[in-house]
Structures are given as structure tokens and as C-alpha cells.
Scaffold this motif. Sequence first.
Motif, short mmCIF file in Angstrom:
data_model
loop_
_atom_site.label_atom_id
_atom_site.label_comp_id
_atom_site.label_asym_id
_atom_site.label_seq_id
_atom_site.Cartn_x
_atom_site.Cartn_y
_atom_site.Cartn_z
N GLN A 28 92.73 1.98 21.62
CA GLN A 28 92.66 2.30 20.18
C GLN A 28 91.68 3.44 19.92
OE1 GLN A 28 94.49 1.09 17.53
NE2 GLN A 28 95.73 0.18 19.12
N TYR A 51 99.11 -2.89 18.07
CA TYR A 51 99.33 -3.71 16.89
C TYR A 51 100.82 -3.81 16.59
CZ TYR A 51 94.40 -3.43 15.54
OH TYR A 51 93.04 -3.55 15.50
N VAL A 100 89.57 -6.80 12.19
CA VAL A 100 88.44 -6.33 12.99
C VAL A 100 87.24 -5.99 12.11
CG1 VAL A 100 90.02 -5.51 14.76
CG2 VAL A 100 89.20 -3.90 13.01
N GLU A 110 86.07 -9.21 6.97
CA GLU A 110 86.56 -7.86 6.71
C GLU A 110 86.13 -7.43 5.30
OE1 GLU A 110 91.00 -6.09 7.22
OE2 GLU A 110 90.80 -7.91 6.06
N LEU A 114 87.99 3.62 12.97
CA LEU A 114 87.59 2.63 13.98
C LEU A 114 87.15 1.32 13.33
CD1 LEU A 114 84.41 1.94 14.93
CD2 LEU A 114 84.47 4.33 15.61
N LYS A 115 86.62 1.42 12.10
CA LYS A 115 86.22 0.21 11.36
C LYS A 115 87.39 -0.74 11.11
CE LYS A 115 81.88 0.11 9.56
NZ LYS A 115 81.19 -1.18 9.56
N THR A 116 88.58 -0.18 10.96
CA THR A 116 89.72 -1.03 10.61
C THR A 116 90.73 -1.20 11.76
OG1 THR A 116 90.81 0.89 9.67
CG2 THR A 116 89.65 -0.53 8.13
N LYS A 117 90.58 -0.43 12.84
CA LYS A 117 91.56 -0.48 13.93
C LYS A 117 90.99 -0.92 15.29
CE LYS A 117 95.02 1.17 11.51
NZ LYS A 117 96.06 0.25 11.07
N ALA A 118 89.75 -0.58 15.58
CA ALA A 118 89.23 -0.90 16.91
C ALA A 118 88.91 -2.40 16.99
CB ALA A 118 87.98 -0.07 17.20
N PRO A 119 89.47 -3.09 18.01
CA PRO A 119 89.30 -4.55 18.07
C PRO A 119 87.89 -5.00 18.51
CG PRO A 119 90.73 -3.82 19.86
CD PRO A 119 90.39 -2.60 19.05
N PHE A 120 86.99 -5.00 17.52
CA PHE A 120 85.64 -5.54 17.68
C PHE A 120 85.44 -6.58 16.59
CE2 PHE A 120 85.05 -1.28 19.49
CZ PHE A 120 84.27 -1.53 20.60
N MET A 124 85.02 7.24 11.87
CA MET A 124 84.34 5.99 11.50
C MET A 124 85.25 5.10 10.65
SD MET A 124 81.62 5.29 12.95
CE MET A 124 81.42 3.79 12.00
#
Lengths: 83, 151
Positions: free
Chosen positions: B59, A61, A80, B137, B115-121, B112
Motif C-alpha cells: 500500500q 482492498y 486503519v 477511525e 496513508l492515514k486511510t489506506k495503510a494497514p496500521f 499523509m
Amino acid sequence: MTILYFAWLRTKLGMSTEDLPCSDEVFDTDSLVAWMKTRGPAFAEVFSDLEVVRIAVNQEYITSNTPLKDGDEVAFFPPVTGG
Amino acid sequence: MIRVQREVFETGVEIETMTSGRTDIGAVVSFTGLVRDFNEGTTVSKLTLEHYPGMTEKQLEKIEREANERWDLQGSMIIHRYGVMELGEPIVLVITASAHRQDAFEAASFLMDWLKTKAPFWKQEEDAHGQSGWVSERREDIDALDRWEKK
């Protein structure tokens, strides 16, 4: 450079990836975004609100202007929503 | 350990794999996220997850490393799926193991939230009429990170 688009940026632009050369006009992330806005209505719309566009350079990022060179991977995507 | 995969996973099997033959683990916490049939007031019939291959793994590895630095863990695992998922299927699994429960509880929660805010899904939901839309979001997910800020 390889440019990648994900989620609604990908569907609105109708492409997931493209190759672009660095140039006198495009040499960092700020100039790349400025150039993107000039590419037509779809691009202008997608890049109109940068609050909802995240940028990654070489899979990290970035939060401020970052220099670019040929071979870099630049990705544009919305906030995301995994998990 | 992290895994990004299309296939369904089994939480019980993954916990068993982590703890089998170990006598130093006193506590195991797991969180499994499932595909549910509603979101923001609309009915959901199917979920598709898009991801950024390469950056996703990077990430998740970074988040896992951070958790292991902040808590005393005997083991940790993140599994996240991508592709098309049916209602009731698992999406994500976080397992943390520690000598005492507090480390495992806190680390699982931290993993959790991050990963909710950083992992690119990115989630795309389909309703009963076959209409699909991208999930937005959530403010709560961003706020959840505040409690992990280093004081």
C-alpha cells in the motif's frame, strides 16, 4: 486459504490466523462472511456490522464480492488508524 | 522509497541522505508524526502499532507511486514504525523533494492523507492506569481525502 485477523477482530476472536479450505459453502467473500457469522457468538459479533470490517484479498482492498480459491490470503480488519 | 520498521528514525538524517550531493533539488518538505500524551480527551502513556506485514509495504509503495505520477518530485520517502512506542517518539515520516516548493508541499500532504486511510496500521493506546483500547477511525481523516479527488 489463509485467513488473517487484525486489531480488535484478532483480540475478540482470540486468533490471528487460520487455514480454511474452499468448499461448496465457502467460495467467495460473501459466502465466507456468511459462514463466519455461523461459527459462534464471538464470530457473530465481530461480523455483525460490516461497516467497520475491511476485507483484503491477496493484500488488496476489495469493495464488492470477490471469488476465492485455495491458496488465497483473506484478511479481515477494522478501518486503519496509522500515521 | 518506503521503510516499515520497529526502530526509531531520525528525521534530520533521512533528509540529509535524500539531499546529499544533489543540486537539482530546490525544496524539501518533511512531516513527522509523534506520539502525544492525549487523544479524544484521555491521557495516553504508551502507543502500540499493529500492522499487516506485506500489505503495508504494498500500500505504501502504491501511494508513493501515485504521488510521483501526480507531482514532479526529485525524491520521496515514507518511513512508518510499528511495535511499542513511548511518548514523544516519532511514528511516521514523509519526505518529498522537488525543484519548486509547491510540488513538495502538496505531495507530502497527499501522502499523509492517503496513508492515514489506506495503510494497514492500527493504533492501540494505553492510559496511565494501564488500560488499553483501540483507536477509532476519524471522520476528518476520511474527509481530508476529498480534496485529492481528481476533478
